[in-house]
Scaffold this motif. Structure first.
Motif, mmCIF file in Angstrom:
data_model
loop_
_atom_site.group_PDB
_atom_site.id
_atom_site.type_symbol
_atom_site.label_atom_id
_atom_site.label_comp_id
_atom_site.label_asym_id
_atom_site.label_seq_id
_atom_site.Cartn_x
_atom_site.Cartn_y
_atom_site.Cartn_z
ATOM 1 N N GLU A 1 46.074 44.195 43.827
ATOM 2 C CA GLU A 1 46.378 45.332 42.965
ATOM 3 C C GLU A 1 45.141 45.695 42.168
ATOM 4 O OE1 GLU A 1 48.807 44.292 39.434
ATOM 5 O OE2 GLU A 1 48.873 42.273 40.295
ATOM 6 N N THR A 2 45.079 46.938 41.724
ATOM 7 C CA THR A 2 43.948 47.385 40.921
ATOM 8 C C THR A 2 43.940 46.657 39.590
ATOM 9 O OG1 THR A 2 44.128 49.582 41.913
ATOM 10 C CG2 THR A 2 42.825 49.397 39.908
ATOM 11 N N PRO B 1 45.268 43.950 50.984
ATOM 12 C CA PRO B 1 44.491 43.025 50.148
ATOM 13 C C PRO B 1 43.099 42.797 50.723
ATOM 14 C CG PRO B 1 46.022 41.788 51.493
ATOM 15 C CD PRO B 1 46.319 43.233 51.765
ATOM 16 N N PHE B 2 42.136 42.571 49.838
ATOM 17 C CA PHE B 2 40.775 42.277 50.282
ATOM 18 C C PHE B 2 40.147 41.271 49.332
ATOM 19 C CE2 PHE B 2 40.114 45.646 47.166
ATOM 20 C CZ PHE B 2 38.990 45.207 46.462
ATOM 21 N N GLY C 1 41.409 43.742 36.789
ATOM 22 C CA GLY C 1 40.269 42.881 36.544
ATOM 23 C C GLY C 1 40.330 41.577 37.329
ATOM 24 N N PRO C 2 39.397 40.675 37.064
ATOM 25 C CA PRO C 2 39.332 39.420 37.813
ATOM 26 C C PRO C 2 40.561 38.540 37.652
ATOM 27 C CG PRO C 2 37.770 39.431 35.979
ATOM 28 C CD PRO C 2 38.269 40.821 36.117
ATOM 29 N N GLU C 3 41.308 38.755 36.575
ATOM 30 C CA GLU C 3 42.524 37.958 36.368
ATOM 31 C C GLU C 3 43.614 38.294 37.388
ATOM 32 O OE1 GLU C 3 43.123 41.814 34.352
ATOM 33 O OE2 GLU C 3 41.469 40.359 34.416
ATOM 34 N N THR C 4 43.474 39.405 38.093
ATOM 35 C CA THR C 4 44.483 39.795 39.089
ATOM 36 C C THR C 4 44.232 39.174 40.459
ATOM 37 O OG1 THR C 4 43.277 41.783 39.791
ATOM 38 C CG2 THR C 4 44.783 42.017 37.919
ATOM 39 N N LEU C 5 43.099 38.524 40.651
ATOM 40 C CA LEU C 5 42.771 37.932 41.949
ATOM 41 C C LEU C 5 43.627 36.694 42.198
ATOM 42 C CD1 LEU C 5 38.870 38.187 41.805
ATOM 43 C CD2 LEU C 5 40.467 39.746 42.941
ATOM 44 N N THR C 6 44.035 36.502 43.444
ATOM 45 C CA THR C 6 44.859 35.345 43.793
ATOM 46 C C THR C 6 44.232 34.590 44.956
ATOM 47 O OG1 THR C 6 46.242 36.612 45.332
ATOM 48 C CG2 THR C 6 46.976 36.487 43.033
ATOM 49 N N LEU C 7 44.366 33.275 44.942
ATOM 50 C CA LEU C 7 43.859 32.435 46.019
ATOM 51 C C LEU C 7 44.936 32.340 47.093
ATOM 52 C CD1 LEU C 7 41.383 30.705 46.788
ATOM 53 C CD2 LEU C 7 42.593 28.736 45.822
ATOM 54 N N ASP C 8 44.659 32.938 48.246
ATOM 55 C CA ASP C 8 45.644 33.053 49.319
ATOM 56 C C ASP C 8 45.257 32.191 50.513
ATOM 57 O OD1 ASP C 8 46.830 35.000 47.727
ATOM 58 O OD2 ASP C 8 45.837 36.660 48.774
ATOM 59 N N GLU C 9 46.266 31.753 51.232
ATOM 60 C CA GLU C 9 46.061 31.105 52.533
ATOM 61 C C GLU C 9 46.207 32.181 53.600
ATOM 62 O OE1 GLU C 9 44.919 27.923 54.744
ATOM 63 O OE2 GLU C 9 45.380 27.734 52.603
ATOM 64 N N VAL C 10 45.166 32.387 54.398
ATOM 65 C CA VAL C 10 45.177 33.451 55.404
ATOM 66 C C VAL C 10 44.717 32.891 56.749
ATOM 67 C CG1 VAL C 10 44.747 35.233 53.678
ATOM 68 C CG2 VAL C 10 42.821 34.189 54.865
ATOM 69 N N ILE D 1 37.149 45.785 42.521
ATOM 70 C CA ILE D 1 38.530 45.330 42.313
ATOM 71 C C ILE D 1 39.296 46.282 41.393
ATOM 72 C CG2 ILE D 1 38.008 42.911 42.788
ATOM 73 C CD1 ILE D 1 37.890 42.392 39.786
ATOM 74 N N ARG D 2 38.557 47.166 40.700
ATOM 75 C CA ARG D 2 39.180 48.166 39.823
ATOM 76 C C ARG D 2 39.218 49.553 40.472
ATOM 77 N NH1 ARG D 2 36.645 44.699 35.986
ATOM 78 N NH2 ARG D 2 38.052 44.139 34.266
ATOM 79 N N ASP D 3 38.836 49.635 41.743
ATOM 80 C CA ASP D 3 38.753 50.913 42.459
ATOM 81 C C ASP D 3 37.758 51.866 41.806
ATOM 82 O OD1 ASP D 3 40.611 50.023 44.284
ATOM 83 O OD2 ASP D 3 42.295 51.119 43.424
ATOM 84 N N LEU D 4 36.685 51.319 41.250
ATOM 85 C CA LEU D 4 35.676 52.138 40.595
ATOM 86 C C LEU D 4 34.376 52.192 41.387
ATOM 87 C CD1 LEU D 4 36.140 50.977 36.880
ATOM 88 C CD2 LEU D 4 37.000 53.066 37.959
#
Length: 332
Positions: free
Chosen positions: A8-9, A58-59, A11-20, A47-50
């Motif tokens: 989601e748009t 997700p990326f 800051g860095p607090e929105t990043l999640t560690l995913d298993e892919v 990550i802010r779409d700026l």
């Protein structure tokens, strides 16, 4: 495999560690086992779409990596599984493995650590392009570098010295000033962190002029922007070059009458577009950087490393403008 991703748009607090799933390389691609991913200012924007480019979510952010080739796709020549490589990839680097276009890779020269290799392309690549192609640097020039203690700033200090220039480093603290001095800066100017009024802006312009000398700065390398750009422009030499590299402090509003009074040029430095438009010249400049590194004239300063799960902290520290040198996420 694990990847630190944006869903989601924010800051860095929105990043999640995913298993892919581990991706498979296609034609002209390789799979790289990532060992190090440097953090750069575009990571705070993307990550802010700026940022100029907006990947589909997700990326994973992270545009500058170093690692080892794990698998090779069809049509790739000149590389083998197990080769140590570095690459600029735009995004995707904050992951244990990533797909890289073979044409974007460079073999890592012997003796260069993954953390250093991951810290070379974007910062030093931007600066060698900026100083040579946009600033037309020559021996004896005076170069004023704003934000001189960050990754790009230190690259500007080191490369300007390597090209025979005198360097004035502008930074926000004495601690950062000492870092710039160790990198080779001849003079240091400390600029205020808070909002400047007209008098403070004039005072800073006078400080820049005093440090640059009576002829002024032949090149202003502006990584900061905002309220600091105009005082720097006022210190520029006749027919000087003002290089716009970044603007974490905001987009400056410049009084264009100054360009007439100084007969100076304001030029943008868009390294990403340059690498796509002029790939041969880009590769030549990277080879030049390798040689300068071998000769001991440049050496990326990696001030702190973070594990992948704390990659968001690295991005947050960079955007707080408290970082010195390069912040690097390591996968081991």
């Amino acid at each position: 495999m694990k990847a630190l991703r944006s869903h989601e748009t924010g800051g860095p607090e929105t990043l999640t560690l995913d298993e892919v799933e581990v991706p498979a390389p296609g034609k002209g691609e390789v799979l790289v086992d990532v060992k190090a991913c440097a953090i750069n200012f575009p990571d705070t924007l993307i990550i802010r779409d700026l940022y100029q480019f907006k990947p589909e979510r997700p990326f994973a952010p992270g545009g500058e990596i170093a690692g080892v080739i794990e698998a090779i796709g069809e049509g790739v020549e000149g590389y083998s599984v197990g080769d140590k490589v570095m690459a600029g990839i735009g995004n995707g680097g904050l992951a244990e493995k990533v797909i890289v276009q073979a044409g974007r890779m460079f073999p890592i020269p012997d003796g260069i650590a993954f953390e250093k290799a991951a810290s070379l392309l974007m910062t030093y690549g931007t600066t060698i392009h900026g100083l040579k192609d946009r600033g037309h640097i020559k021996e004896g020039d005076t170069v004023l570098v704003l934000g001189a203690a960050g990754g790009v700033g230190l690259s500007a200090v080191e490369l300007a010295k390597a090209f025979g220039a005198r360097v004035v480093a502008a930074v926000s603290s004495e601690e950062k000033g000492e870092v710039a001095r160790k990198a080779g800066a001849d003079e240091v100017v400390i600029y205020p962190k808070g909002e400047m009024d007209k008098d403070a802006s004039k005072e800073l312009a006078n400080a820049f002029k005093a440090a640059c000398g009576p002829e002024g700065a032949n090149i202003v390398y502006d990584i900061v922007g905002g309220q600091y750009s105009e005082p720097a422009l006022r210190s520029i030499a006749w027919e000087g070059k003002f290089l716009v590299v970044g603007f974490p402090a905001g987009i400056a509003k410049m009084p264009l009458n100054l360009t007439l009074l100084k007969s100076c040029d304001i030029a943008g430095v868009f390294w990403g577009a340059f690498t796509a438009r002029e790939p041969v010249k880009f590769r030549q400049q990277v080879e030049e950087l390798f040689q300068l590194m071998k000769d001991g004239k440049i050496d990326p300063l990696v001030s702190e490393t973070f594990p992948l799960e704390r990659g968001g902290e690295a991005i947050a520290k960079l955007e707080s403008r408290k970082a010195v040198g390069k912040l690097v996420v390591t996968m081991d």
